[in-house]
Design a protein around this motif. Sequence first.
Motif, mmCIF file in Angstrom:
data_model
loop_
_atom_site.group_PDB
_atom_site.id
_atom_site.type_symbol
_atom_site.label_atom_id
_atom_site.label_comp_id
_atom_site.label_asym_id
_atom_site.label_seq_id
_atom_site.Cartn_x
_atom_site.Cartn_y
_atom_site.Cartn_z
ATOM 1 N N PHE A 220 0.844 -1.190 0.000
ATOM 2 C CA PHE A 220 0.000 0.000 0.000
ATOM 3 C C PHE A 220 0.880 1.242 0.000
ATOM 4 C CE2 PHE A 220 0.350 -2.168 4.029
ATOM 5 C CZ PHE A 220 0.898 -1.230 4.877
ATOM 6 N N ASP A 221 0.447 2.224 -0.766
ATOM 7 C CA ASP A 221 1.209 3.465 -0.886
ATOM 8 C C ASP A 221 0.981 4.365 0.320
ATOM 9 O OD1 ASP A 221 2.621 3.463 -3.493
ATOM 10 O OD2 ASP A 221 0.603 3.043 -4.228
ATOM 11 N N GLY A 222 2.016 5.145 0.631
ATOM 12 C CA GLY A 222 1.924 6.110 1.720
ATOM 13 C C GLY A 222 2.168 5.542 3.092
ATOM 14 N N GLY A 223 2.319 4.226 3.219
ATOM 15 C CA GLY A 223 2.543 3.615 4.526
ATOM 16 C C GLY A 223 4.014 3.599 4.898
ATOM 17 N N PRO A 224 4.323 3.327 6.165
ATOM 18 C CA PRO A 224 5.722 3.288 6.597
ATOM 19 C C PRO A 224 6.467 2.106 5.993
ATOM 20 C CG PRO A 224 4.268 2.579 8.380
ATOM 21 C CD PRO A 224 3.383 3.076 7.286
ATOM 22 N N ALA A 225 7.608 2.369 5.387
ATOM 23 C CA ALA A 225 8.431 1.315 4.809
ATOM 24 C C ALA A 225 9.223 0.609 5.904
ATOM 25 C CB ALA A 225 9.371 1.897 3.764
ATOM 26 N N MET A 226 9.728 -0.569 5.570
ATOM 27 C CA MET A 226 10.578 -1.325 6.490
ATOM 28 C C MET A 226 11.949 -1.511 5.846
ATOM 29 S SD MET A 226 8.851 -1.893 9.235
ATOM 30 C CE MET A 226 9.622 -3.293 10.037
ATOM 31 N N VAL A 227 12.544 -0.394 5.426
ATOM 32 C CA VAL A 227 13.837 -0.439 4.742
ATOM 33 C C VAL A 227 14.972 -0.125 5.713
ATOM 34 C CG1 VAL A 227 12.865 0.144 2.499
ATOM 35 C CG2 VAL A 227 13.591 1.977 4.030
ATOM 36 N N CYS A 662 12.317 -7.333 18.176
ATOM 37 C CA CYS A 662 13.053 -7.316 16.914
ATOM 38 C C CYS A 662 12.186 -6.729 15.810
ATOM 39 C CB CYS A 662 13.483 -8.728 16.528
ATOM 40 S SG CYS A 662 14.420 -9.588 17.823
ATOM 41 N N VAL A 663 12.795 -5.907 14.976
ATOM 42 C CA VAL A 663 12.090 -5.275 13.858
ATOM 43 C C VAL A 663 12.769 -5.669 12.558
ATOM 44 C CG1 VAL A 663 11.511 -3.080 12.760
ATOM 45 C CG2 VAL A 663 11.283 -3.325 15.234
ATOM 46 N N GLY A 664 11.981 -5.922 11.555
ATOM 47 C CA GLY A 664 12.511 -6.265 10.244
ATOM 48 C C GLY A 664 11.662 -7.288 9.538
ATOM 49 N N SER A 665 11.055 -8.176 10.313
ATOM 50 C CA SER A 665 10.109 -9.105 9.720
ATOM 51 C C SER A 665 8.829 -8.355 9.395
ATOM 52 C CB SER A 665 9.795 -10.244 10.703
ATOM 53 O OG SER A 665 8.684 -10.987 10.262
#
Length: 737
Positions: A220-227, A662-665
């Motif tokens: 979805f556009d505009g949402g927070p990325a997980m990069v 943990c963050v990334g998944s």
Amino acid sequence: MRWAIKLLLWTGGVVVGLVAVVYAAIFFAPLTFSRLLDKASLAVGVAKGFIPPPLPTQSEVKEAYWLDQTWSHRDRFWFHHASQGTATLPVPYDWFVELQRGELPLPTGLRRLADSEYLERFGFIPSPRVAKGEKFAGAAAPDAAKFGYRAEGPADVADAADRDRIAGYPDNPDGLPVGFARLAAGLDPTTNAKYPDQLGLTCSACHTGHLEYRNVSLRFDGGPAMVNLDALSKAIGLAIGYTLELPWRFDAFAERVAKRNPEWKDKDKLQAEMSRIVSMLLTINAWEKQSNGTPDVEEGIGRLDALNRIGNQVFFNDLLTEEDFKNPKRVPARVVSNYRAINAPVSFPPLWDTPSLLWVQYDASIFNELVRNAGESLGVTAKINMTGADPGKHFSSSIRLAAMAEMEKMLRGTDPLAGKAFNGLTAPKWSDAAKLFGKGAGWDLDDAKVDRGRDLYRTFCVECHRGPVRDAKFDSRWPELSFWAATSPDRTEPNWLQIGDRNYFNVVQKPVADMGTDRQQSRVLIERQVALPPELNLHPVSDLNKRWNCRIPDDEGLNSSFGLALMAVVDRTIDRWFAENPTDPKTEAEMRGPRPNCPNPRTFTGMQTADPAAPAASPIVPHYRARPLDGVWATAPYLHNGSVPTLRAMLTPQKDRPTKFCVGSRQFDPAAVGLKIDVPPCATGLTEIDTSELGNSNAGHSFEGMQTDIRKLPPGVIGRALTDGERDDLVEYLKTL
């Protein structure tokens, strides 16, 4: 060994050797091997500089879907790849797509840095190939379903023909992920020398969401990325180092680049330019280490200290000249002093509704939309002249204001008050995601819980977030509290303000001390100081007051305020763009928008407001702003710094929230609504959030105790404790927003 020394200057160590016995450990388990080196006190010495950044294992995705947010696929692809004029990545476009990874080869050979499968491990979302000169065909394109384009989608929001005339239509010949955009070759605004095609990141790189459930990718556009942008920069650094200093690798690279672009056929010239870039990066890295007075806070996956990074780019990197890199000792101390530690990371905020919000950024610091977008482009390395010999050409840049204005138009849509609905980029709907998975596991909604949750929302959430954006039942039951009502009985300020010909929603602002949430981000713009080179002739207070009638107090000390200095630089950059790109007055006014480039009057003592909803004068008190909660289900982790993994945890007393996770998944938990909570030790490549560390606090915005009179609640507490049943009901309702 010159190449090895250079590589470890990049990563902060000194290489004295590399033994073959550790080959497999370095390649297949970089995080584990790095930790072993640390424990053995060998991190400064052996092979750590050769280790590529540890990355998460790529999850299996069997199906992908872009959720309906009113944009057509043609709109979406344009937004993903249209250049904003940035050259974010430190190598030319042709180099990036031909570089091999900075790692030891597998028996099957070396692999490309630009392979989509590899870049996806940094958190990026794959995007289709579109050949040069072609336009994306949407659901009719080859392999469209593989990339989530399954139906044609709604009609274009913007006038596509007009948009393409103004800003062009991007291609993606090398199949780079969402957010990568090619900046066409041009003339450097400082030196007037020609530069080759560059590769920049667009706002979609950090503001496009991606969740996974049962091997299905929801996009979805505009949402927070997980990069993980820091890991990407390290990977590029290693790739350049390996390529430059290993003769056999350089020769193969030179042959590939020359085949792609004959301008690179001179190998000596190519090698010299590559050496120059490596030297520049190493020198900047050394200066940063010398000037960094406090330790950096790990940003990791899904977070960025955007404001401090913009400050470092504009008031440190952009003030360095070619001569500075040849003789670093000549750099003025005032320039070096402008660098600041990265210590206020925040999650990427959602973009939907943003163009119609009166104030944006977590700290309610930006009023004007073109300033917001141009400032972001400068922060992600648009080229700008701040050191040229001719003062008349200062602030000339590579930014593409016309493209940014078109992006803003797509996001904004038409007047939301006219139809009592946002119709630009809208928030993704839970119902659209749920229909892909059927009943069970939390996806199906309990109507009774939703109705009880609506009452709880009225009690606990309306004060700050106001009425829900798209709930007709709420509006029918409490019309005076509707999001779309002009005023509300519980509020002294109007809900909506008309400025020029546009209507803006007056977001609620609360003192940081009252909210009790981590204060690091709120400190950046009001506490950070910068030294301005006299040759730029910048006087932020008088410049902004004269141009926009901001009525900032006439205090000489405020001229060194980072927030005001940045506003003044962006103002000059925009003015220079319009001077170099003559635009008819009506179009220019439309692009600029009706709001002046003034700071928030709550920030500066004695400032007479340019915001009619704010008091005429107030003390310097940092504030955070609350935004509407439509689409909140898709924006985990929560709080501005991403310190709470799920909505359910968000509604618990602060002492009961996870302290480490943990963050990334991107695995989604539909019952708790948010990220699946993994506790440390984290899997390879994931980021550990420790809420006891600077900038990571998960305190505040808490529901606890039995006090029902909100006027008597202590700082950081916004409501009484919820029962388990009430928490379930409120979470159920929040899914529907």
